[in-house]
Design a protein around this motif. Structure first.
Motif, PDB file in Angstrom:
ATOM      1  N   UNK A  63       1.053  -1.402  -0.033  1.00 23.22           N
ATOM      2  CA  UNK A  63       0.342   0.042  -0.217  1.00 23.22           C
ATOM      3  C   UNK A  63       0.891   1.344   0.145  1.00 23.22           C
ATOM      4  N   UNK A  64       1.756   1.702   1.041  1.00 23.65           N
ATOM      5  CA  UNK A  64       2.526   2.447   0.870  1.00 23.65           C
ATOM      6  C   UNK A  64       3.557   3.071  -0.169  1.00 23.65           C
ATOM      7  N   UNK A 104       4.029   0.366  -3.546  1.00 29.11           N
ATOM      8  CA  UNK A 104       4.042   0.085  -4.770  1.00 29.11           C
ATOM      9  C   UNK A 104       2.680   0.229  -5.814  1.00 29.11           C
ATOM     10  N   UNK A 105       1.665   0.727  -4.546  1.00 27.59           N
ATOM     11  CA  UNK A 105       0.505   1.179  -5.323  1.00 27.59           C
ATOM     12  C   UNK A 105       1.270   2.113  -5.654  1.00 27.59           C
ATOM     13  N   UNK A 106       1.575   3.481  -6.074  1.00 23.86           N
ATOM     14  CA  UNK A 106       2.287   3.597  -6.217  1.00 23.86           C
ATOM     15  C   UNK A 106       3.131   4.379  -7.214  1.00 23.86           C
ATOM     16  N   UNK A 107       3.411   2.887  -7.412  1.00 20.42           N
ATOM     17  CA  UNK A 107       4.239   2.661  -9.004  1.00 20.42           C
ATOM     18  C   UNK A 107       5.455   2.593  -8.289  1.00 20.42           C
ATOM     19  N   UNK A 127      10.641   6.116  -5.397  1.00 19.78           N
ATOM     20  CA  UNK A 127      10.389   7.576  -5.757  1.00 19.78           C
ATOM     21  C   UNK A 127       8.876   7.981  -6.246  1.00 19.78           C
ATOM     22  N   UNK A 128       7.984   7.083  -6.268  1.00 18.24           N
ATOM     23  CA  UNK A 128       7.069   7.843  -6.501  1.00 18.24           C
ATOM     24  C   UNK A 128       5.816   8.234  -5.000  1.00 18.24           C
ATOM     25  N   UNK A 167       3.497   9.411  -2.198  1.00 18.85           N
ATOM     26  CA  UNK A 167       4.492  10.701  -1.192  1.00 18.85           C
ATOM     27  C   UNK A 167       4.535   9.770   0.450  1.00 18.85           C
ATOM     28  N   UNK A 168       4.220   8.761   0.953  1.00 19.69           N
ATOM     29  CA  UNK A 168       3.987   9.018   1.883  1.00 19.69           C
ATOM     30  C   UNK A 168       5.615   7.979   2.440  1.00 19.69           C
ATOM     31  N   UNK A 195       4.687  14.330   5.273  1.00 18.43           N
ATOM     32  CA  UNK A 195       4.339  14.080   4.113  1.00 18.43           C
ATOM     33  C   UNK A 195       3.232  15.182   3.403  1.00 18.43           C
ATOM     34  N   UNK A 227       3.973  17.814  -1.359  1.00 20.29           N
ATOM     35  CA  UNK A 227       3.544  18.751  -2.584  1.00 20.29           C
ATOM     36  C   UNK A 227       3.657  20.114  -2.504  1.00 20.29           C
TER      37      UNK A 227
END
Lengths: 190, 334
Positions: free
Chosen positions: B108-109, B111-114, B117-118, B120-121, B312, B316
């Motif tokens: 969740x923290x 791989x789901x964002x890719x 480097x991707x 946000x948390x 975190x 942005x």
């Protein structure tokens, strides 16, 4: 000190979006860009304060004396919907710039559960008029905070190559979930 | 300015890479790992091993079969997440909870964002906070330190069962700070790490050793830790001066809990912290203030992980607010 507690409680501890999960539709729907979410937050601040003020007056001076408080929810819905429509018409005539700025958000808020939620919460907490208004403003600020934080994150995510299956709404929901988990840290503060 | 001059080849090759940075961080965590194994025995080793292996496994599984991306488990980032997650849990945590934590951290923290480097948390903190909310009992029942070698001679009441911060929070309901201080490990013991707590947070000395190593290797910069720890000292110092019966001294806040671990190892995560130096200072101050707000007035005894996660989320926006001046842009005069 009492008002301070109300404000901190509404903005952080029981944030309307991240802890009470009200107003999720605009939270997910118009959080694509920071600028639109600022506009939405402004509109919510305006409508939430006004709606809480009017529904408080209606509850205390109409529903309570007549003994028909069971009509609370339905009357609040009607009042808020009518109020927002009226405000929209008045704004269009009186202050076109403000009408332009709020744009599509104003009619959208008519059916926003956060506005109704705050109006109902105000009654269940037995606030007096000033407390009710402070509570409404603080909740709107909390909504704005969640909204702007989230739109910042989403703008950031738009630049990333998110896996195909997670792009768009799924990753937004995951992000919102993590944000809500982080806000649980404020639990018990007030 | 000579560094910015563009010249013809040959150029000197800057040889830093993701892999190199990540393994530097792993190296920096070695002292704290050794101390945790020393104080909590083989349980600590078990938690460290399982957490790291599980993180590597989930990263491999997701990259290979779910998102079909190139497998990057060798770059060390999953290992760092695994060790940090282990650092943030008590040593007697059941294995299955640890596996859930590793899955949430990586799945969740991160791989789901890719992937790296991707996110946000900070992935390890996502896992830690998830576990803390889901399994509050297991995550906050701390074992007393049991030495790998030698035995414990004196044992103050606060040693087992609770961290000093948790003990303080419970005790303050009907006692004052000076009364409670007698039952807690003294500052020297807290400095070495002789107290209840999560694996990696107990020993300030070991963590500082690692932090100096990372600073020397330029893996982290000074801004976030300085602003974070500085704001904690100032904030708690003011409260302490106002009422020493109600609020404990800044030294205690520095030595206990995950502050040093968080400030040097987790808040400085390159992916999820601001880019510019002014932004990093703001990030550190925000995290420090939220940490103390939660520690003193919140329901949880420790606020470092929540504070860093919340900051975190602000990253942005902070990056938006502190954009560097473009070359040639007019600087506004007052």
């Amino acid at each position: 000190m009492e008002y301070f507690g109300i404000i901190i409680g509404a903005i952080f501890v029981s944030n309307i979006v991240l802890a009470q999960f009200l107003g999720i539709c605009p939270f997910l729907g118009v959080s694509g860009k920071v600028s639109t979410s600022v506009g939405m937050s402004g509109a919510v601040l305006f409508v939430m304060t006004l709606a809480t003020l009017v529904t408080w007056l209606i509850y205390v001076y109409v529903l309570l004396p007549l003994g028909i408080t069971f009509l609370q929810t339905i009357s609040f819905i009607l009042v808020i919907a009518a109020l927002v429509q009226m405000v929209e018409i008045i704004l269009k005539k009186v202050s076109p710039p403000l009408y332009q700025a709020l744009g599509i958000f104003l009619p959208l808020i008519t059916t926003n559960c956060a506005v109704l939620g705050v109006a109902l919460l105000t009654q269940s907490k037995n606030y007096d008029l000033l407390q009710a208004i402070v509570f409404a403003v603080a909740n709107a600020i909390g909504f704005g905070l969640a909204m702007i934080l989230f739109s910042g994150l989403r703008e950031h995510l738009n630049l990333m190559m998110v896996p195909k299956g997670m792009r768009g709404v799924p990753i937004a929901l995951v992000t919102a979930g993590i944000l809500a988990m982080a806000f649980m840290g404020f639990a018990g503060m007030v | 300015m000579s560094m910015l001059t563009v010249s013809g080849s040959p150029h000197i090759h800057g040889d830093s890479s993701v892999k190199k940075i990540m393994y530097t961080v792993v190296m920096a965590m070695v002292p704290a790992m050794l101390v945790s194994v020393y104080f909590f025995g083989l349980d600590a080793l078990r938690v460290l091993l399982i957490s790291s292996l599980a993180c590597l496994f989930f990263e491999w599984l997701i990259q290979k079969y779910l998102i079909k991306a190139p497998v990057t488990i060798n770059d060390g980032s999953a290992l760092v997440t695994g060790i940090l997650l282990a650092f943030n849990v008590p040593s007697n945590l059941p294995i299955w909870i640890l596996l859930i934590g590793a899955f949430i951290s990586i799945g969740m923290g991160k791989m789901s964002f890719g992937g790296l480097g991707k996110n946000p948390f900070n992935p390890a903190l996502v896992g830690r906070v998830f576990l803390l909310i889901s399994f509050p009992v297991q995550m906050t029942s701390w074992p007393a330190p049991k030495l790998l070698f030698g035995s414990i001679t004196s044992s103050p009441d606060a040693m087992g069962g609770a961290t000093p911060l948790g003990f303080l929070k419970e005790g303050l309901k009907n006692q004052t700070v000076p009364e409670l201080m007698k039952d807690m490990p003294d500052y020297a013991m807290e400095l070495i790490g002789f107290m209840g707590g999560s694996l990696g947070e107990v020993s300030v000395i070991a963590l500082l050793l690692g932090a100096i190593y990372m600073l020397a290797k330029k893996v982290i910069t000074w801004e976030i830790p300085t602003a974070y720890i500085g704001s904690v000292i100032i904030f708690t110092g003011i409260l302490w001066l106002v009422n020493p019966d109600m609020y404990i001294s800044p030294v205690f806040h520095l030595l206990t809990g995950g502050l040093i671990l968080g400030a040097f190892f987790m808040a400085t995560d390159m992916v999820s912290s601001p880019i510019s130096s002014k932004g990093q200072i703001l990030f550190g101050i925000g995290a420090g203030v939220i940490t103390i707000l939660i520690r003193i007035w919140g329901a949880y005894p420790e606020g470092v992980s929540f504070a860093i996660l919340i900051m975190n989320a602000f990253t942005p926006l902070i990056n938006r607010g502190f954009k560097p001046k473009r070359f040639g842009e007019k600087i506004q005069s007052a």
